[in-house]
Design a protein around this motif. Structure first.
Motif, mmCIF file in Angstrom:
data_model
loop_
_atom_site.group_PDB
_atom_site.id
_atom_site.type_symbol
_atom_site.label_atom_id
_atom_site.label_comp_id
_atom_site.label_asym_id
_atom_site.label_seq_id
_atom_site.Cartn_x
_atom_site.Cartn_y
_atom_site.Cartn_z
ATOM 1 N N HIS A 135 -36.358 8.532 -17.814
ATOM 2 C CA HIS A 135 -37.793 8.719 -17.620
ATOM 3 C C HIS A 135 -38.102 10.118 -17.118
ATOM 4 O O HIS A 135 -37.286 10.756 -16.468
ATOM 5 N N SER A 189 -41.784 12.222 -15.719
ATOM 6 C CA SER A 189 -43.211 12.105 -15.449
ATOM 7 C C SER A 189 -43.796 13.496 -15.269
ATOM 8 O O SER A 189 -43.200 14.363 -14.652
ATOM 9 N N ILE A 222 -46.345 9.562 -18.325
ATOM 10 C CA ILE A 222 -44.973 9.174 -18.009
ATOM 11 C C ILE A 222 -44.285 8.871 -19.325
ATOM 12 O O ILE A 222 -44.813 8.137 -20.152
ATOM 13 N N LYS A 272 -42.140 1.487 -13.755
ATOM 14 C CA LYS A 272 -40.771 0.957 -13.763
ATOM 15 C C LYS A 272 -40.764 -0.526 -13.396
ATOM 16 O O LYS A 272 -40.122 -1.345 -14.054
ATOM 17 N N MET A 322 -51.337 5.647 -12.909
ATOM 18 C CA MET A 322 -50.296 4.732 -12.490
ATOM 19 C C MET A 322 -49.063 5.544 -12.087
ATOM 20 O O MET A 322 -48.678 6.483 -12.770
ATOM 21 N N LYS A 323 -48.438 5.183 -10.981
ATOM 22 C CA LYS A 323 -47.245 5.873 -10.495
ATOM 23 C C LYS A 323 -46.022 5.444 -11.304
ATOM 24 O O LYS A 323 -45.975 4.338 -11.856
ATOM 25 N N LEU A 324 -45.006 6.318 -11.332
ATOM 26 C CA LEU A 324 -43.770 6.012 -12.039
ATOM 27 C C LEU A 324 -43.133 4.729 -11.501
ATOM 28 O O LEU A 324 -42.666 3.885 -12.266
ATOM 29 N N SER A 325 -43.136 4.547 -10.198
ATOM 30 C CA SER A 325 -42.539 3.339 -9.611
ATOM 31 C C SER A 325 -43.254 2.078 -10.088
ATOM 32 O O SER A 325 -42.622 1.041 -10.308
ATOM 33 N N GLU A 326 -44.567 2.149 -10.273
ATOM 34 C CA GLU A 326 -45.325 0.998 -10.769
ATOM 35 C C GLU A 326 -44.986 0.700 -12.232
ATOM 36 O O GLU A 326 -44.842 -0.460 -12.623
#
Length: 92
Positions: free
Chosen positions: A47, A49, A54, A7, A1-5
Motif C-alpha cells: 500500500h 498513500s 490510497i 486496511k 478515510m485513513k489508511l488504517s481504516e
C-alpha cells in the motif's frame, strides 16, 4: 478515510473468505496466511498513500517447500509472487 481504516475494512470484508479457505488474518502485517502440508500461501497487500488517495496492490505468494528446496540447493531464487484481482475473491 485513513489508511488504517481502509486496511481494517478490507480485512474485515475478507474475513468470510479467509475463514472458508483456512487463511489466518494478520492485521499487523496486512495479509492473510495459510500453512499447508506442502508449503504456504499468503495474500498480501502492498500500500501507498498520498494526499488524495490510497493505493492498495494485492498479491499472492504460494511457496511449495519441495520446489523451494530444489531451487535453494542449486542456487536459484524463485519469485513466488503474482498480482491478483480482488473481485475474483468476492461474490460480486
Amino acid at each position: 478515510m485513513k489508511l488504517s481504516e481502509v486496511k481494517n475494512e478490507l480485512l474485515v470484508g475478507l474475513t468470510p473468505f479467509a475463514a472458508t479457505n483456512g487463511f489466518k488474518i494478520s492485521k499487523g502485517h496486512f495479509l492473510m496466511n495459510k500453512k499447508t502440508l506442502m508449503g504456504s500461501a499468503s495474500i498480501s497487500f502492498e500500500h501507498m498513500s498520498g494526499l488524495e488517495n490510497i493505493q492498495i496492490q494485492p498479491y499472492v505468494e504460494i511457496k511449495i517447500d519441495a520446489i523451494h528446496n530444489i531451487c535453494e540447493k542449486h542456487g536459484f531464487n524463485l519469485n513466488y509472487t503474482a498480482f491478483i484481482n480482488l473481485f475474483v475473491l468476492s461474490p460480486f
